[in-house]
Write a protein that holds these residues in place. Sequence first.
Motif, PDB file in Angstrom:
ATOM      1  N   TYR A   1       0.822  -1.183   0.000  1.00 31.82           N
ATOM      2  CA  TYR A   1       0.000   0.000   0.000  1.00 31.82           C
ATOM      3  C   TYR A   1       0.864   1.243   0.000  1.00 31.82           C
ATOM      4  O   TYR A   1       2.044   1.217   0.305  1.00 31.82           O
ATOM      5  CB  TYR A   1      -0.978  -0.002   1.175  1.00 31.82           C
ATOM      6  N   CYS A   2       0.242   2.378  -0.337  1.00 30.63           N
ATOM      7  CA  CYS A   2       0.945   3.664  -0.370  1.00 30.63           C
ATOM      8  C   CYS A   2       0.007   4.725   0.170  1.00 30.63           C
ATOM      9  O   CYS A   2      -1.138   4.825  -0.260  1.00 30.63           O
ATOM     10  CB  CYS A   2       1.351   4.003  -1.799  1.00 30.63           C
ATOM     11  N   VAL A   3       0.504   5.492   1.107  1.00 29.57           N
ATOM     12  CA  VAL A   3      -0.217   6.646   1.620  1.00 29.57           C
ATOM     13  C   VAL A   3       0.659   7.849   1.342  1.00 29.57           C
ATOM     14  O   VAL A   3       1.854   7.834   1.648  1.00 29.57           O
ATOM     15  CB  VAL A   3      -0.467   6.515   3.146  1.00 29.57           C
ATOM     16  N   SER A   4       0.091   8.887   0.730  1.00 31.39           N
ATOM     17  CA  SER A   4       0.892  10.081   0.485  1.00 31.39           C
ATOM     18  C   SER A   4       0.211  11.287   1.105  1.00 31.39           C
ATOM     19  O   SER A   4      -1.005  11.349   1.216  1.00 31.39           O
ATOM     20  CB  SER A   4       1.127  10.292  -1.008  1.00 31.39           C
ATOM     21  N   LEU A   5       1.032  12.229   1.510  1.00 29.12           N
ATOM     22  CA  LEU A   5       0.570  13.439   2.163  1.00 29.12           C
ATOM     23  C   LEU A   5       1.466  14.570   1.701  1.00 29.12           C
ATOM     24  O   LEU A   5       2.695  14.442   1.723  1.00 29.12           O
ATOM     25  CB  LEU A   5       0.671  13.265   3.688  1.00 29.12           C
ATOM     26  N   SER A   6       0.880  15.655   1.251  1.00 30.25           N
ATOM     27  CA  SER A   6       1.677  16.829   0.892  1.00 30.25           C
ATOM     28  C   SER A   6       1.205  18.003   1.739  1.00 30.25           C
ATOM     29  O   SER A   6       0.024  18.132   2.042  1.00 30.25           O
ATOM     30  CB  SER A   6       1.568  17.124  -0.599  1.00 30.25           C
ATOM     31  N   PHE A   7       2.170  18.865   2.137  1.00 33.39           N
ATOM     32  CA  PHE A   7       1.870  19.952   3.055  1.00 33.39           C
ATOM     33  C   PHE A   7       3.002  20.970   3.013  1.00 33.39           C
ATOM     34  O   PHE A   7       4.049  20.734   2.402  1.00 33.39           O
ATOM     35  CB  PHE A   7       1.688  19.409   4.483  1.00 33.39           C
ATOM     36  N   LEU A   8       2.790  22.098   3.692  1.00 35.48           N
ATOM     37  CA  LEU A   8       3.842  23.093   3.869  1.00 35.48           C
ATOM     38  C   LEU A   8       4.482  22.872   5.225  1.00 35.48           C
ATOM     39  O   LEU A   8       3.789  22.789   6.236  1.00 35.48           O
ATOM     40  CB  LEU A   8       3.276  24.509   3.789  1.00 35.48           C
ATOM     41  N   LEU A   9       5.795  22.762   5.249  1.00 34.05           N
ATOM     42  CA  LEU A   9       6.556  22.599   6.483  1.00 34.05           C
ATOM     43  C   LEU A   9       7.481  23.807   6.593  1.00 34.05           C
ATOM     44  O   LEU A   9       8.427  23.922   5.807  1.00 34.05           O
ATOM     45  CB  LEU A   9       7.342  21.293   6.461  1.00 34.05           C
ATOM     46  N   ASN A  10       7.163  24.699   7.514  1.00 33.89           N
ATOM     47  CA  ASN A  10       7.916  25.952   7.624  1.00 33.89           C
ATOM     48  C   ASN A  10       8.032  26.651   6.271  1.00 33.89           C
ATOM     49  O   ASN A  10       9.082  27.153   5.895  1.00 33.89           O
ATOM     50  CB  ASN A  10       9.306  25.721   8.219  1.00 33.89           C
ATOM     51  N   GLY A  11       6.921  26.645   5.525  1.00 37.92           N
ATOM     52  CA  GLY A  11       6.877  27.312   4.232  1.00 37.92           C
ATOM     53  C   GLY A  11       7.426  26.512   3.070  1.00 37.92           C
ATOM     54  O   GLY A  11       7.375  26.966   1.928  1.00 37.92           O
TER      55      GLY A  11
END
Length: 161
Positions: A1-11
């Motif tokens: 399986y694959c779980v992906s997450l994208s976000f801003l980390l300290n910009g």
Amino acid sequence: YCVSLSFLLNGEKTALFGLHLIAVPTEPRAVARREKQADAVVNQLKRLSAAGYATFVLGDLNDWDPIVPDADSSEQATPTSQALKKIKDYVPGGDDELVNSLKWVEPMEKRYTYNYKGSKTVLDHILLPIDWQDRVTGVTIDHDRPDGASDHWPVILDLSR
């Protein structure tokens, strides 16, 4: 399986891929399937990299890293697939884009996340962007976790800003 997450980390645009790849590191059919899984991950890594994301890949990759040796140096614990190599070098033709955090675990005898009949090996990895290496403040494998929590020991990566 694959779980992906994208976000801003300290910009900074950051993405995490949590993977559990096909098991049985040396069985030919499993190797072929794991490499196909790695190819799919590589496609996503290329897409996110082109969009400016710093990408991390972590989880039970069920394979050994040919560059970062673990506690078991026997031939039975030698990579037979190219899964980690493909993922770490997801833009072919140059240096690796990702580095295995386990290279910071010392001594080498502590580099194991799984113990199969006395063979202490690393099947679990945290791969981080090569240009984040200077942010690594520590990497440990928690061999003191409570029994029964998992059949693998967790890898813990500490980063600074």
